[in-house]
Design a protein around this motif. Structure first.
Motif, PDB file in Angstrom:
ATOM      1  N   ARG A  16      12.771 -45.443  -1.983  1.00 31.82           N
ATOM      2  CA  ARG A  16      11.950 -45.866  -3.125  1.00 31.82           C
ATOM      3  C   ARG A  16      10.508 -45.423  -2.938  1.00 31.82           C
ATOM      4  O   ARG A  16       9.844 -44.986  -3.890  1.00 31.82           O
ATOM      5  N   GLU A  17      10.031 -45.531  -1.709  1.00 32.14           N
ATOM      6  CA  GLU A  17       8.662 -45.098  -1.421  1.00 32.14           C
ATOM      7  C   GLU A  17       8.490 -43.601  -1.692  1.00 32.14           C
ATOM      8  O   GLU A  17       7.436 -43.155  -2.147  1.00 32.14           O
ATOM      9  N   GLU A  19       9.985 -41.755  -3.948  1.00 32.41           N
ATOM     10  CA  GLU A  19       9.838 -41.518  -5.380  1.00 32.41           C
ATOM     11  C   GLU A  19       8.465 -41.953  -5.871  1.00 32.41           C
ATOM     12  O   GLU A  19       7.859 -41.306  -6.729  1.00 32.41           O
ATOM     13  N   ILE A  20       7.955 -43.057  -5.317  1.00 31.86           N
ATOM     14  CA  ILE A  20       6.617 -43.522  -5.683  1.00 31.86           C
ATOM     15  C   ILE A  20       5.572 -42.496  -5.269  1.00 31.86           C
ATOM     16  O   ILE A  20       4.664 -42.161  -6.035  1.00 31.86           O
ATOM     17  N   SER A  21       5.696 -41.972  -4.060  1.00 33.27           N
ATOM     18  CA  SER A  21       4.729 -40.982  -3.576  1.00 33.27           C
ATOM     19  C   SER A  21       4.752 -39.739  -4.457  1.00 33.27           C
ATOM     20  O   SER A  21       3.709 -39.154  -4.762  1.00 33.27           O
ATOM     21  N   GLY A  22       5.952 -39.335  -4.869  1.00 32.90           N
ATOM     22  CA  GLY A  22       6.070 -38.166  -5.737  1.00 32.90           C
ATOM     23  C   GLY A  22       5.385 -38.370  -7.073  1.00 32.90           C
ATOM     24  O   GLY A  22       4.773 -37.439  -7.625  1.00 32.90           O
ATOM     25  N   GLU A  23       5.481 -39.582  -7.608  1.00 34.54           N
ATOM     26  CA  GLU A  23       4.819 -39.892  -8.878  1.00 34.54           C
ATOM     27  C   GLU A  23       3.302 -39.770  -8.745  1.00 34.54           C
ATOM     28  O   GLU A  23       2.626 -39.226  -9.621  1.00 34.54           O
ATOM     29  N   PHE A  24       2.757 -40.274  -7.642  1.00 29.98           N
ATOM     30  CA  PHE A  24       1.309 -40.180  -7.416  1.00 29.98           C
ATOM     31  C   PHE A  24       0.874 -38.716  -7.300  1.00 29.98           C
ATOM     32  O   PHE A  24      -0.132 -38.306  -7.894  1.00 29.98           O
ATOM     33  N   ILE A  25       1.610 -37.927  -6.535  1.00 35.67           N
ATOM     34  CA  ILE A  25       1.248 -36.529  -6.319  1.00 35.67           C
ATOM     35  C   ILE A  25       1.335 -35.751  -7.627  1.00 35.67           C
ATOM     36  O   ILE A  25       0.459 -34.931  -7.950  1.00 35.67           O
ATOM     37  N   TYR A  26       2.373 -36.016  -8.396  1.00 37.57           N
ATOM     38  CA  TYR A  26       2.529 -35.364  -9.697  1.00 37.57           C
ATOM     39  C   TYR A  26       1.354 -35.704 -10.609  1.00 37.57           C
ATOM     40  O   TYR A  26       0.821 -34.831 -11.312  1.00 37.57           O
ATOM     41  N   GLU A  27       0.928 -36.968 -10.596  1.00 37.75           N
ATOM     42  CA  GLU A  27      -0.188 -37.396 -11.444  1.00 37.75           C
ATOM     43  C   GLU A  27      -1.478 -36.684 -11.039  1.00 37.75           C
ATOM     44  O   GLU A  27      -2.293 -36.324 -11.898  1.00 37.75           O
ATOM     45  N   SER A  28      -1.678 -36.479  -9.733  1.00 34.97           N
ATOM     46  CA  SER A  28      -2.868 -35.770  -9.266  1.00 34.97           C
ATOM     47  C   SER A  28      -2.879 -34.337  -9.793  1.00 34.97           C
ATOM     48  O   SER A  28      -3.918 -33.840 -10.263  1.00 34.97           O
ATOM     49  N   ALA A  29      -1.730 -33.667  -9.721  1.00 40.88           N
ATOM     50  CA  ALA A  29      -1.633 -32.295 -10.223  1.00 40.88           C
ATOM     51  C   ALA A  29      -1.802 -32.253 -11.736  1.00 40.88           C
ATOM     52  O   ALA A  29      -2.498 -31.384 -12.279  1.00 40.88           O
ATOM     53  N   LYS A  30      -1.179 -33.197 -12.427  1.00 46.72           N
ATOM     54  CA  LYS A  30      -1.245 -33.237 -13.887  1.00 46.72           C
ATOM     55  C   LYS A  30      -2.669 -33.479 -14.361  1.00 46.72           C
ATOM     56  O   LYS A  30      -3.129 -32.854 -15.326  1.00 46.72           O
ATOM     57  N   ARG A  57       1.527 -41.984   1.635  1.00 41.93           N
ATOM     58  CA  ARG A  57       2.855 -42.607   1.607  1.00 41.93           C
ATOM     59  C   ARG A  57       3.900 -41.697   2.244  1.00 41.93           C
ATOM     60  O   ARG A  57       4.786 -42.174   2.966  1.00 41.93           O
ATOM     61  N   LEU A  58       3.811 -40.402   2.013  1.00 41.95           N
ATOM     62  CA  LEU A  58       4.752 -39.474   2.648  1.00 41.95           C
ATOM     63  C   LEU A  58       4.622 -39.523   4.164  1.00 41.95           C
ATOM     64  O   LEU A  58       5.626 -39.549   4.891  1.00 41.95           O
ATOM     65  N   GLN A  59       3.397 -39.524   4.637  1.00 42.41           N
ATOM     66  CA  GLN A  59       3.162 -39.570   6.084  1.00 42.41           C
ATOM     67  C   GLN A  59       3.755 -40.842   6.686  1.00 42.41           C
ATOM     68  O   GLN A  59       4.391 -40.809   7.750  1.00 42.41           O
ATOM     69  N   LYS A  60       3.557 -41.952   6.016  1.00 36.91           N
ATOM     70  CA  LYS A  60       4.034 -43.233   6.549  1.00 36.91           C
ATOM     71  C   LYS A  60       5.553 -43.356   6.454  1.00 36.91           C
ATOM     72  O   LYS A  60       6.181 -43.999   7.309  1.00 36.91           O
ATOM     73  N   ILE A  61       6.140 -42.746   5.442  1.00 35.60           N
ATOM     74  CA  ILE A  61       7.608 -42.736   5.354  1.00 35.60           C
ATOM     75  C   ILE A  61       8.193 -42.057   6.581  1.00 35.60           C
ATOM     76  O   ILE A  61       9.122 -42.568   7.216  1.00 35.60           O
ATOM     77  N   TYR A  62       7.646 -40.903   6.914  1.00 33.39           N
ATOM     78  CA  TYR A  62       8.164 -40.167   8.072  1.00 33.39           C
ATOM     79  C   TYR A  62       8.011 -40.979   9.356  1.00 33.39           C
ATOM     80  O   TYR A  62       8.945 -41.062  10.168  1.00 33.39           O
ATOM     81  N   LEU A  63       6.850 -41.596   9.542  1.00 32.27           N
ATOM     82  CA  LEU A  63       6.623 -42.384  10.759  1.00 32.27           C
ATOM     83  C   LEU A  63       7.548 -43.599  10.819  1.00 32.27           C
ATOM     84  O   LEU A  63       7.965 -44.008  11.901  1.00 32.27           O
TER      85      LEU A  63
END
Length: 318
Positions: A16-17, A19-30, A57-63
Motif C-alpha cells: 500500500r505504501e 502505491e501511495i509513494s507512486g501517487e506522490f511522485i506522479y503528482e510532482s511530475a504532473k 517512502r520508497l526508501q523506507k519501504i526498502y529498509l
C-alpha cells in the motif's frame, strides 16, 4: 511480531505504501509539467513536497523489507524515524551493490534540505521561504549548467528544465522500485504488485520503456487525440448524440489555445470560468440554465449508458 504478521506487514502494508509513494511522485511530475516559471513559491512547494515524500517512502519501504523484524525498535535504524533522504540512502547502501543514478544524490540532498528546512518555513517569523527558489535552482545549475535562471526563460527553453527534473525524479523512483521488487521476490512477498491502472504503475512500470517526461507527454497527446476525434466526427450515436443536440456557448477563438493548454495540464483557465459564468447570466432563464447543467452532468459520467442501438442497426444493414 509473528512470522505471518511480519510477512503481512512487508507484503500488504508496504504494498500500500508503494502505491501511495507512486501517487506522490506522479503528482510532482504532473505539477512540474504545468508550470511556466519558477516565480511562484507555492508551485515549487508542491513539486518538492510531493517529490520528497514520494521518494522518502520508497526508501523506507526498502529498509522495512530488509529488516528481520521491522517492529523491533532496537534493531531498526534511526534514520527510519527521521526525514533525511541522504541518511536513508547511506543505510540502503549497506544492503545493495546497485548504484543510484547520476544526479540522484543531488536530488536526494535537495529533498532532504527542503523537507527539514523549507517545508514549514512560512510559519517561522521573519522567514518567508523566499530562498526556496534559489534552493531548487542550485540543484538544477549544479547538475546541468546549461540552465541560466538569471535571465527570463522563454517557454520553449523552460521545457528543457522540466524534462530534466521530471526525468531525474523518474530515474531515482525507478531505481528504488527496482530494489524493492528484487528484495520482495527474494523474501517471497508481493510488495511490488500494484494496481495496473494507478498513477504508481505509470511511474514504476511505464517508465521501464520510456522516461517519466515522455510518459507525461504521451498522456497529454492522448487527450489531444481524443479532442481531435470529437471535433472531426459528426456521428449520431452514444455521447455524440448529446453533443450534437446541445448548442455551444459563444467563445473567443483567440483564447481557445490558452484554454486547451490549461486543460492538458489538468487546470481550468480562470478566464474560461468567468466567461461561462457571464454567459449563464446572459441566458437569464433559471430553468434553461438548470436543464443545461443537467445535460452537461452527463458528459463523463461513468454511470450513464448511452444508446448504441441505432449505430448497431446501421452496421447490420450495410
Amino acid at each position: 511480531m509473528l512470522v505471518d504478521e511480519i510477512w503481512d506487514f512487508k507484503s500488504i502494508n508496504m504494498g500500500r505504501e508503494l502505491e501511495i509513494s507512486g501517487e506522490f511522485i506522479y503528482e510532482s511530475a504532473k505539477k512540474t509539467m504545468s508550470i511556466t516559471g519558477l516565480n511562484n513559491q507555492y508551485e515549487i512547494n508542491i513539486i518538492l513536497y510531493t517529490g520528497a515524500v514520494g521518494i522518502e517512502r520508497l526508501q523506507k519501504i526498502y529498509l522495512c523489507l530488509v529488516q528481520q523484524n521491522p517492529n523491533d525498535k532496537y534493531s531498526v535504524p534511526k534514520c527510519l524515524m527521521g526525514h533525511n533522504h541522504l541518511e536513508l540512502e547511506k543505510e540502503i547502501e549497506k544492503y545493495t551493490i546497485d548504484k543510484i543514478p547520476k544526479n540522484g544524490k543531488g536530488l536526494l540532498g535537495i529533498f532532504a534540505e527542503y523537507y527539514n528546512n523549507y517545508r514549514y518555513a512560512n510559519y517561522i517569523p521573519k522567514i518567508n521561504g523566499g530562498d526556496l527558489r534559489l534552493l531548487f535552482i542550485s540543484f538544477l545549475k549544479k547538475q546541468n549548467g546549461k540552465f541560466n535562471f538569471d535571465e527570463p526563460c522563454s517557454l520553449s527553453q523552460f521545457e528543457v528544465f522540466k524534462r530534466f527534473y521530471i526525468n531525474e525524479l523518474g530515474k531515482i523512483a525507478g531505481y528504488f522500485y527496482g530494489l524493492i521488487e528484487h528484495k520482495a521476490r527474494d523474501i517471497n512477498t508481493y510488495t511490488y504488485e500494484i494496481e495496473s491502472s494507478s498513477n504508481a504503475a505509470r511511474v514504476f512500470w511505464s517508465t521501464r520503456g520510456r522516461s517519466l517526461y515522455e510518459q507525461m507527454l504521451i498522456e497529454q497527446n492522448a487527450i489531444k487525440e481524443l479532442l481531435l476525434y470529437i471535433y472531426k466526427n459528426q456521428r449520431d450515436s452514444g455521447v455524440f448524440r448529446l453533443l450534437n443536440h446541445m448548442e455551444s456557448l459563444e467563445m473567443d477563438d483567440m483564447l481557445i489555445n490558452d484554454y486547451l493548454a490549461d486543460l492538458f495540464e489538468e487546470k481550468v483557465n480562470d478566464w474560461l470560468i468567468d466567461h461561462v459564468d457571464d454567459m449563464y447570466e446572459e441566458i437569464g432563464d433559471i430553468q434553461k440554465i438548470k436543464e443545461r447543467k443537467k445535460l452537461l452532468s452527463l458528459f463523463g459520467d461513468r454511470s450513464v449508458c448511452f444508446d448504441f442501438e441505432d449505430l448497431e442497426d446501421g452496421e447490420n444493414e450495410s
